[in-house]
Design a protein around this motif. Structure first.
Motif, PDB file in Angstrom:
ATOM      1  N   THR A   1       0.828  -1.203   0.000  1.00  0.00           N
ATOM      2  CA  THR A   1       0.000   0.000   0.000  1.00  0.00           C
ATOM      3  C   THR A   1       0.864   1.255   0.000  1.00  0.00           C
ATOM      4  O   THR A   1       1.893   1.313   0.683  1.00  0.00           O
ATOM      5  CB  THR A   1      -0.908   0.006   1.243  1.00  0.00           C
ATOM      6  OG1 THR A   1      -1.685  -1.200   1.262  1.00  0.00           O
ATOM      7  CG2 THR A   1      -1.842   1.197   1.227  1.00  0.00           C
ATOM      8  N   THR A   2       0.446   2.254  -0.750  1.00  0.00           N
ATOM      9  CA  THR A   2       1.164   3.535  -0.789  1.00  0.00           C
ATOM     10  C   THR A   2       0.976   4.284   0.526  1.00  0.00           C
ATOM     11  O   THR A   2       0.025   4.034   1.277  1.00  0.00           O
ATOM     12  CB  THR A   2       0.665   4.409  -1.948  1.00  0.00           C
ATOM     13  OG1 THR A   2      -0.747   4.610  -1.791  1.00  0.00           O
ATOM     14  CG2 THR A   2       0.920   3.734  -3.284  1.00  0.00           C
ATOM     15  N   ASP A   3       1.893   5.230   0.789  1.00  0.00           N
ATOM     16  CA  ASP A   3       1.779   6.028   2.011  1.00  0.00           C
ATOM     17  C   ASP A   3       1.002   7.313   1.747  1.00  0.00           C
ATOM     18  O   ASP A   3       0.372   7.472   0.698  1.00  0.00           O
ATOM     19  CB  ASP A   3       3.167   6.304   2.610  1.00  0.00           C
ATOM     20  CG  ASP A   3       4.021   7.205   1.727  1.00  0.00           C
ATOM     21  OD1 ASP A   3       3.504   7.758   0.732  1.00  0.00           O
ATOM     22  OD2 ASP A   3       5.219   7.356   2.034  1.00  0.00           O
ATOM     23  N   SER A   4       1.060   8.237   2.697  1.00  0.00           N
ATOM     24  CA  SER A   4       0.262   9.468   2.600  1.00  0.00           C
ATOM     25  C   SER A   4       0.729  10.409   1.493  1.00  0.00           C
ATOM     26  O   SER A   4       0.058  11.410   1.209  1.00  0.00           O
ATOM     27  CB  SER A   4       0.282  10.202   3.943  1.00  0.00           C
ATOM     28  OG  SER A   4       1.608  10.545   4.312  1.00  0.00           O
ATOM     29  N   SER A   5       1.859  10.119   0.851  1.00  0.00           N
ATOM     30  CA  SER A   5       2.311  10.939  -0.278  1.00  0.00           C
ATOM     31  C   SER A   5       1.393  10.796  -1.486  1.00  0.00           C
ATOM     32  O   SER A   5       1.346  11.676  -2.344  1.00  0.00           O
ATOM     33  CB  SER A   5       3.732  10.547  -0.679  1.00  0.00           C
ATOM     34  OG  SER A   5       4.630  10.691   0.395  1.00  0.00           O
TER      35      SER A   5
ATOM     36  N   LYS B   1      -1.763  10.691  -3.996  1.00  0.00           N
ATOM     37  CA  LYS B   1      -2.940  11.520  -4.219  1.00  0.00           C
ATOM     38  C   LYS B   1      -3.798  10.877  -5.304  1.00  0.00           C
ATOM     39  O   LYS B   1      -3.292  10.343  -6.283  1.00  0.00           O
ATOM     40  CB  LYS B   1      -2.540  12.929  -4.662  1.00  0.00           C
ATOM     41  CG  LYS B   1      -1.570  13.637  -3.728  1.00  0.00           C
ATOM     42  CD  LYS B   1      -2.147  13.858  -2.341  1.00  0.00           C
ATOM     43  CE  LYS B   1      -1.127  14.552  -1.442  1.00  0.00           C
ATOM     44  NZ  LYS B   1      -1.636  14.688  -0.050  1.00  0.00           N
TER      45      LYS B   1
ATOM     46  N   THR C   1       1.630   8.675  -7.033  1.00  0.00           N
ATOM     47  CA  THR C   1       2.129   8.054  -5.800  1.00  0.00           C
ATOM     48  C   THR C   1       2.983   8.992  -4.971  1.00  0.00           C
ATOM     49  O   THR C   1       3.252   8.704  -3.805  1.00  0.00           O
ATOM     50  CB  THR C   1       2.981   6.823  -6.137  1.00  0.00           C
ATOM     51  OG1 THR C   1       4.064   7.235  -6.988  1.00  0.00           O
ATOM     52  CG2 THR C   1       2.151   5.765  -6.843  1.00  0.00           C
TER      53      THR C   1
ATOM     54  N   GLU D   1       8.314  11.607  -2.742  1.00  0.00           N
ATOM     55  CA  GLU D   1       9.017  11.759  -1.484  1.00  0.00           C
ATOM     56  C   GLU D   1       9.691  10.450  -1.073  1.00  0.00           C
ATOM     57  O   GLU D   1       9.486   9.402  -1.689  1.00  0.00           O
ATOM     58  CB  GLU D   1       8.040  12.218  -0.394  1.00  0.00           C
ATOM     59  CG  GLU D   1       7.445  13.608  -0.616  1.00  0.00           C
ATOM     60  CD  GLU D   1       6.313  13.631  -1.619  1.00  0.00           C
ATOM     61  OE1 GLU D   1       5.867  14.737  -1.962  1.00  0.00           O
ATOM     62  OE2 GLU D   1       5.889  12.557  -2.080  1.00  0.00           O
TER      63      GLU D   1
ATOM     64  N   ALA E   1       7.922   6.893  -0.969  1.00  0.00           N
ATOM     65  CA  ALA E   1       6.655   7.053  -1.676  1.00  0.00           C
ATOM     66  C   ALA E   1       6.499   5.950  -2.721  1.00  0.00           C
ATOM     67  O   ALA E   1       7.475   5.465  -3.290  1.00  0.00           O
ATOM     68  CB  ALA E   1       6.581   8.417  -2.344  1.00  0.00           C
TER      69      ALA E   1
END
Length: 204
Positions: A117-121, A123, A154, A157, A160
Motif C-alpha cells: 500500500t502507498t503512504d500518505s504521499s 494523491k 504516488t 518523497e 513514496a
C-alpha cells in the motif's frame, strides 16, 4: 439628392462609431489543453530529485545447501527497499493498471512479487496492489489494478509509492526439472540466471 447622400453618410459613420465604442463589459477567451499522462518508474526509497528517477536497486536470490542432509535447500532473497511510482491522468472515467512481466524463470523455481500500500504521499485513486506468483510458464500478471479514473500519483518523497517485495522458493512439484535448460557439459558448481522484470502502466 445631395442632401440625402450627406445625411446617409453621416448616419453610417455615426453607426460605426457607436458599435466601436467600449462598454463596461468585455470578454476574453481561454483555451485549456489537458493531455493524458502515463509515467512509471521503479526506484529505491530515496526521494526523487532532478530530471531523472534513480534506477531500481538490484535483487539477489540464492539457493544454497542446508545445514542438515535431507533438508530443503535454503532460498535467500536480498533486496534494498524498492518502490513503484507513477503519475496517471486518465479521461472519461477510465482506469489503468500496472502489468508485470518476467523475461524468464529457472525451471522448478518460483518467485512471488507483492506490491504494498502507498503512504500518505499518494494523491487520487492510486489503485490496489496484489501479490503475484511467477512459476512455470506464468511470466506475466496484473500487479496494481484500479488506477484512476482521473488523477492518480504516488508521490516522489522518500518511501513514496507501492513498496515491492520479492520472495522465492523451490517449486517442489517440479523438482525433477531443476537445472533444465542449463548447458553444463559437465558438473556445474553454480549458475546465474539474470531475469529482467518489466513494469508497464497500461490502459484498461
Amino acid at each position: 439628392m445631395k442632401k440625402f447622400l450627406v445625411i446617409l453618410v453621416m448616419v453610417t459613420l455615426l453607426g460605426g462609431f457607436v458599435f466601436a465604442q467600449d462598454t463596461n463589459t468585455d470578454t476574453q477567451t481561454i483555451t485549456v489543453t489537458m493531455n493524458e499522462i502515463a509515467l512509471l518508474a521503479v526506484t529505491g526509497a530515496a526521494a526523487s530529485t532532478g530530471s531523472t528517477t534513480a534506477d531500481a536497486p538490484a535483487v539477489a536470490i540464492s539457493v544454497t545447501q542446508p545445514e542438515l542432509a535431507g533438508a530443503a535447500p535454503v532460498v535467500t532473497v536480498v533486496q534494498d527497499p524498492t518502490y513503484l511510482r507513477y503519475t496517471s491522468l486518465r479521461f472519461g472515467g477510465l482506469e489503468r493498471k500496472v502489468t508485470t512481466t518476467f523475461s524468464t524463470l529457472p525451471a522448478g523455481f518460483s518467485i512471488s512479487l507483492a506490491a504494498g500500500t502507498t503512504d500518505s504521499s499518494a494523491k487520487g485513486n492510486v489503485g490496489t496492489g496484489a501479490t503475484l506468483e511467477f512459476v512455470g510458464t506464468t511470466l506475466t500478471g496484473d500487479l496494481v489494478t484500479s488506477i484512476g479514473a482521473g488523477l492518480a500519483r504516488t508521490g516522489i518523497e522518500s518511501n513514496a509509492g507501492h513498496p515491492l517485495t520479492y520472495t522465492a522458493m523451490i517449486d517442489e512439484t517440479a523438482l525433477a526439472n531443476l537445472g533444465d535448460g542449463l548447458a553444463d557439459g559437465g558438473f556445474l558448481n553454480a549458475v546465474d540466471t539474470v531475469i529482467t522484470v518489466t513494469f508497464t502502466l497500461t490502459d484498461i
